[in-house]
Design a protein around this motif. Structure first.
Motif, PDB file in Angstrom:
ATOM      1  N   TYR A  57       1.024  -1.418  -0.133  1.00  0.00           N
ATOM      2  CA  TYR A  57      -0.013   0.073   0.120  1.00  0.00           C
ATOM      3  C   TYR A  57       0.770   1.155   0.481  1.00  0.00           C
ATOM      4  O   TYR A  57       0.299   2.282  -0.601  1.00  0.00           O
ATOM      5  CB  TYR A  57      -0.312   0.188   1.408  1.00  0.00           C
ATOM      6  CG  TYR A  57      -1.981   1.039   1.331  1.00  0.00           C
ATOM      7  CD1 TYR A  57      -2.834   1.622   0.922  1.00  0.00           C
ATOM      8  CD2 TYR A  57      -1.778   1.957   2.625  1.00  0.00           C
ATOM      9  CE1 TYR A  57      -3.458   2.943   0.422  1.00  0.00           C
ATOM     10  CE2 TYR A  57      -2.330   3.369   2.643  1.00  0.00           C
ATOM     11  CZ  TYR A  57      -3.410   3.618   1.425  1.00  0.00           C
ATOM     12  OH  TYR A  57      -4.026   4.447   2.176  1.00  0.00           O
ATOM     13  N   LEU A  58       2.136   1.336   1.201  1.00  0.00           N
ATOM     14  CA  LEU A  58       2.586   2.335   0.864  1.00  0.00           C
ATOM     15  C   LEU A  58       4.182   2.084   0.940  1.00  0.00           C
ATOM     16  O   LEU A  58       4.576   0.848   0.326  1.00  0.00           O
ATOM     17  CB  LEU A  58       2.635   2.899   2.420  1.00  0.00           C
ATOM     18  CG  LEU A  58       1.823   3.545   3.083  1.00  0.00           C
ATOM     19  CD1 LEU A  58       1.376   3.863   4.337  1.00  0.00           C
ATOM     20  CD2 LEU A  58       1.221   4.238   1.963  1.00  0.00           C
ATOM     21  N   LYS A  59       4.420   3.562   0.601  1.00  0.00           N
ATOM     22  CA  LYS A  59       6.190   3.856   0.107  1.00  0.00           C
ATOM     23  C   LYS A  59       7.165   4.695   0.596  1.00  0.00           C
ATOM     24  O   LYS A  59       6.086   5.366   0.785  1.00  0.00           O
ATOM     25  CB  LYS A  59       6.324   3.439  -1.857  1.00  0.00           C
ATOM     26  CG  LYS A  59       5.908   4.351  -2.171  1.00  0.00           C
ATOM     27  CD  LYS A  59       6.156   4.514  -3.648  1.00  0.00           C
ATOM     28  CE  LYS A  59       5.721   5.600  -4.368  1.00  0.00           C
ATOM     29  NZ  LYS A  59       4.549   6.198  -4.283  1.00  0.00           N
ATOM     30  N   VAL A  60       8.107   4.192   0.385  1.00  0.00           N
ATOM     31  CA  VAL A  60       8.917   5.441   1.764  1.00  0.00           C
ATOM     32  C   VAL A  60       8.202   6.866   0.427  1.00  0.00           C
ATOM     33  O   VAL A  60       8.772   6.976  -0.856  1.00  0.00           O
ATOM     34  CB  VAL A  60      10.043   4.684   1.437  1.00  0.00           C
ATOM     35  CG1 VAL A  60      11.857   6.181   1.904  1.00  0.00           C
ATOM     36  CG2 VAL A  60      10.571   3.406   2.550  1.00  0.00           C
ATOM     37  N   GLY A  61       8.157   8.185   0.807  1.00  0.00           N
ATOM     38  CA  GLY A  61       8.241   8.844   1.412  1.00  0.00           C
ATOM     39  C   GLY A  61       6.492   9.175   0.888  1.00  0.00           C
ATOM     40  O   GLY A  61       6.713  10.477   1.026  1.00  0.00           O
ATOM     41  N   ASP A  62       6.071   8.382   0.673  1.00  0.00           N
ATOM     42  CA  ASP A  62       4.484   8.776   1.022  1.00  0.00           C
ATOM     43  C   ASP A  62       3.906   9.918   2.076  1.00  0.00           C
ATOM     44  O   ASP A  62       4.605   9.568   3.476  1.00  0.00           O
ATOM     45  CB  ASP A  62       3.412   7.761   1.315  1.00  0.00           C
ATOM     46  CG  ASP A  62       3.426   6.925  -0.146  1.00  0.00           C
ATOM     47  OD1 ASP A  62       4.181   8.076  -1.444  1.00  0.00           O
ATOM     48  OD2 ASP A  62       3.158   6.102  -0.286  1.00  0.00           O
ATOM     49  N   LYS A  63       2.819  10.908   1.700  1.00  0.00           N
ATOM     50  CA  LYS A  63       2.403  11.594   2.935  1.00  0.00           C
ATOM     51  C   LYS A  63       1.510  11.066   3.226  1.00  0.00           C
ATOM     52  O   LYS A  63       0.333  10.530   2.509  1.00  0.00           O
ATOM     53  CB  LYS A  63       2.321  12.863   2.546  1.00  0.00           C
ATOM     54  CG  LYS A  63       3.590  14.147   2.047  1.00  0.00           C
ATOM     55  CD  LYS A  63       4.508  14.269   3.156  1.00  0.00           C
ATOM     56  CE  LYS A  63       5.696  14.805   2.407  1.00  0.00           C
ATOM     57  NZ  LYS A  63       6.917  14.934   2.874  1.00  0.00           N
ATOM     58  N   VAL A  64       1.033  10.326   4.812  1.00  0.00           N
ATOM     59  CA  VAL A  64      -0.259  10.198   5.342  1.00  0.00           C
ATOM     60  C   VAL A  64      -1.021  10.513   6.579  1.00  0.00           C
ATOM     61  O   VAL A  64      -0.196  11.543   7.209  1.00  0.00           O
ATOM     62  CB  VAL A  64       0.349   8.566   5.446  1.00  0.00           C
ATOM     63  CG1 VAL A  64       1.217   7.334   4.531  1.00  0.00           C
ATOM     64  CG2 VAL A  64       1.026   8.389   7.052  1.00  0.00           C
ATOM     65  N   SER A  65      -2.011   9.972   6.702  1.00  0.00           N
ATOM     66  CA  SER A  65      -2.624  11.065   7.676  1.00  0.00           C
ATOM     67  C   SER A  65      -2.881   9.006   8.521  1.00  0.00           C
ATOM     68  O   SER A  65      -3.491   8.311   7.639  1.00  0.00           O
ATOM     69  CB  SER A  65      -3.653  11.754   8.113  1.00  0.00           C
ATOM     70  OG  SER A  65      -4.533  11.337   6.709  1.00  0.00           O
ATOM     71  N   HIS A  66      -3.509   9.732   9.929  1.00  0.00           N
ATOM     72  CA  HIS A  66      -4.941   8.481  10.180  1.00  0.00           C
ATOM     73  C   HIS A  66      -6.565   8.766  10.679  1.00  0.00           C
ATOM     74  O   HIS A  66      -6.275  10.305  11.750  1.00  0.00           O
ATOM     75  CB  HIS A  66      -3.612   8.370  11.772  1.00  0.00           C
ATOM     76  CG  HIS A  66      -4.181   7.243  12.308  1.00  0.00           C
ATOM     77  ND1 HIS A  66      -5.811   6.309  12.969  1.00  0.00           N
ATOM     78  CD2 HIS A  66      -3.869   5.453  11.876  1.00  0.00           C
ATOM     79  CE1 HIS A  66      -6.400   5.265  12.368  1.00  0.00           C
ATOM     80  NE2 HIS A  66      -4.972   4.772  12.789  1.00  0.00           N
ATOM     81  N   LEU A  67      -7.213   8.415   9.988  1.00  0.00           N
ATOM     82  CA  LEU A  67      -8.367   8.808   9.925  1.00  0.00           C
ATOM     83  C   LEU A  67      -9.000   8.845  11.785  1.00  0.00           C
ATOM     84  O   LEU A  67      -9.675  10.324  11.751  1.00  0.00           O
ATOM     85  CB  LEU A  67      -9.396   8.166   9.710  1.00  0.00           C
ATOM     86  CG  LEU A  67      -9.822   7.766   7.341  1.00  0.00           C
ATOM     87  CD1 LEU A  67      -9.924   7.253   7.668  1.00  0.00           C
ATOM     88  CD2 LEU A  67      -9.633   9.819   7.328  1.00  0.00           C
ATOM     89  N   ASN A  68      -8.086   8.170  12.779  1.00  0.00           N
ATOM     90  CA  ASN A  68      -8.673   8.280  13.825  1.00  0.00           C
ATOM     91  C   ASN A  68      -8.443   8.762  15.025  1.00  0.00           C
ATOM     92  O   ASN A  68      -8.174   8.596  16.000  1.00  0.00           O
ATOM     93  CB  ASN A  68      -9.077   5.929  14.332  1.00  0.00           C
ATOM     94  CG  ASN A  68      -9.877   5.228  13.108  1.00  0.00           C
ATOM     95  OD1 ASN A  68     -11.041   6.309  12.917  1.00  0.00           O
ATOM     96  ND2 ASN A  68      -9.360   4.451  13.342  1.00  0.00           N
TER      97      ASN A  68
END
Length: 72
Positions: A6-17
């Motif tokens: 799903y993810l790779k190094v460098g991706d920007k993410v957030s957590h819904l909860n």
């Protein structure tokens, strides 16, 4: 069998909860080439903590299903 990551190094993410964590950057990706092995990512969040998550979309505990979203 090839893992669906799903993810790779460098991706920007957030957590819904857990919005208090702030946004995060994927800083490391590890995956096993062995059958049944796990794939993990480490994410550094704005609150200063690193957290690890399962990164295999075929695993029911994948971070995508737990609330991690890619920020575009």
């Amino acid at each position: 069998m090839r893992k669906r990551l799903y993810l790779k190094v460098g991706d920007k993410v957030s957590h819904l909860n857990h919005t208090a964590w702030g946004n995060g950057d994927v800083i490391e990706e590890k995956h096993s080439d062995r059958s049944g092995g796990f794939c993990f990512v480490r994410i550094m969040f704005e609150d200063g903590n690193e957290r690890s998550f399962i990164n295999d979309l075929d695993n029911e505990l994948c971070c995508r299903y737990a609330g991690i979203q890619i920020i575009y």
